[in-house]
Design a protein around this motif. Structure first.
Motif, PDB file in Angstrom:
ATOM      1  N   PHE A  72       2.390  22.071  -2.179  1.00  0.00           N
ATOM      2  CA  PHE A  72       2.790  20.942  -1.340  1.00  0.00           C
ATOM      3  C   PHE A  72       4.222  20.583  -1.697  1.00  0.00           C
ATOM      4  N   SER A  73       4.946  20.035  -0.745  1.00  0.00           N
ATOM      5  CA  SER A  73       6.310  19.616  -1.044  1.00  0.00           C
ATOM      6  C   SER A  73       6.284  18.329  -1.868  1.00  0.00           C
ATOM      7  N   GLN A  74       7.338  18.127  -2.632  1.00  0.00           N
ATOM      8  CA  GLN A  74       7.417  16.928  -3.454  1.00  0.00           C
ATOM      9  C   GLN A  74       7.681  15.717  -2.574  1.00  0.00           C
ATOM     10  N   LYS A 101       1.329  13.606   8.268  1.00  0.00           N
ATOM     11  CA  LYS A 101       1.462  14.526   7.135  1.00  0.00           C
ATOM     12  C   LYS A 101       2.263  13.832   6.048  1.00  0.00           C
ATOM     13  N   THR A 102       1.907  14.162   4.833  1.00  0.00           N
ATOM     14  CA  THR A 102       2.676  13.696   3.689  1.00  0.00           C
ATOM     15  C   THR A 102       2.722  14.824   2.672  1.00  0.00           C
ATOM     16  N   CYS A 103       3.881  15.091   2.139  1.00  0.00           N
ATOM     17  CA  CYS A 103       4.090  16.187   1.178  1.00  0.00           C
ATOM     18  C   CYS A 103       3.626  17.520   1.778  1.00  0.00           C
ATOM     19  N   GLY A 104       3.737  17.684   3.089  1.00  0.00           N
ATOM     20  CA  GLY A 104       3.331  18.919   3.752  1.00  0.00           C
ATOM     21  C   GLY A 104       1.827  19.057   3.900  1.00  0.00           C
ATOM     22  N   PHE A 113       0.181   9.838  -0.622  1.00  0.00           N
ATOM     23  CA  PHE A 113      -0.471  11.106  -0.944  1.00  0.00           C
ATOM     24  C   PHE A 113      -1.475  10.921  -2.083  1.00  0.00           C
ATOM     25  N   ARG A 114      -1.092  10.166  -3.105  1.00  0.00           N
ATOM     26  CA  ARG A 114      -1.991   9.902  -4.236  1.00  0.00           C
ATOM     27  C   ARG A 114      -3.262   9.204  -3.745  1.00  0.00           C
TER      28      ARG A 114
END
Length: 177
Positions: A121-123, A18-21, A133-134
């Motif tokens: 989503f979380s930062q 997971k990344t940024c939720g 994430f990008r």
């Protein structure tokens, strides 16, 4: 009668980063990126987003039941954005060019200007997390675009009005650029 949104079936996926939720769910994709590779004969989150799009786009609220639902919301928004870009394209060739141009645009992540759902989503906690994430969003958008072209246009290259009519919808009251 209360209508319900369609939720993602990817609720209990084991061993997912997971990344940024957001879970980095597997994709049936040949596009390079951080997503794990999914079985070609199984459904992935992109299949779900396209399948559920025409029903989910009518909702202003979306009760999130899993982190995969967040990704489904993001993809529903992205499909809506892509359809808006395809709206004036009268041939598959024009549509493909419009989608390629959309793919070349910078993909914002949470906390950056232009990210459509602040708080969904979380930062990112680091520049590495932001880039992961990008890159995942870029990969999943590119995969979604390719599959969307196959439903937005018929086999003879003409627009499918039963899909492109949904470009006029505004998902969850978010205005698309």
């Amino acid at each position: 009668m209360m209508l319900q949104v369609y939720h993602s079936s990817f609720v209990e996926v084991e061993d997912i980063t997971k990344t940024c939720g957001c879970p980095l769910l597997p994709l049936k994709s040949h596009i390079k990126g951080p997503a794990p590779v999914s079985e070609q004969d199984s459904n992935d989150i992109v299949d779900e987003a396209i399948t559920f799009f025409r029903a989910n786009v009518f909702f202003r609220n979306f009760d999130i039941k899993s982190s995969a639902d967040k990704l489904l919301i993001y993809l529903t928004f992205y499909i809506n954005l892509a359809l808006k870009r395809l709206e004036g394209c009268r041939t598959l060739a024009e549509g493909t060019k419009a989608i390629i141009n959309l793919g070349l645009e910078k993909v914002p992540v949470p906390g950056e200007h232009g990210f459509p759902f602040p708080g969904l989503f979380s930062q990112p906690q680091s520049e590495e997390e932001a880039e992961l994430f990008r890159n995942y969003l870029k990969q999943i958008r590119e995969e979604t675009s390719g599959r969307l072209l196959s439903v937005a246009y018929r086999s003879n290259g003409t627009p499918n009005k039963w899909w492109l009519a949904f470009a006029k919808r505004k998902f969850m009251n978010v205005i698309t650029p």
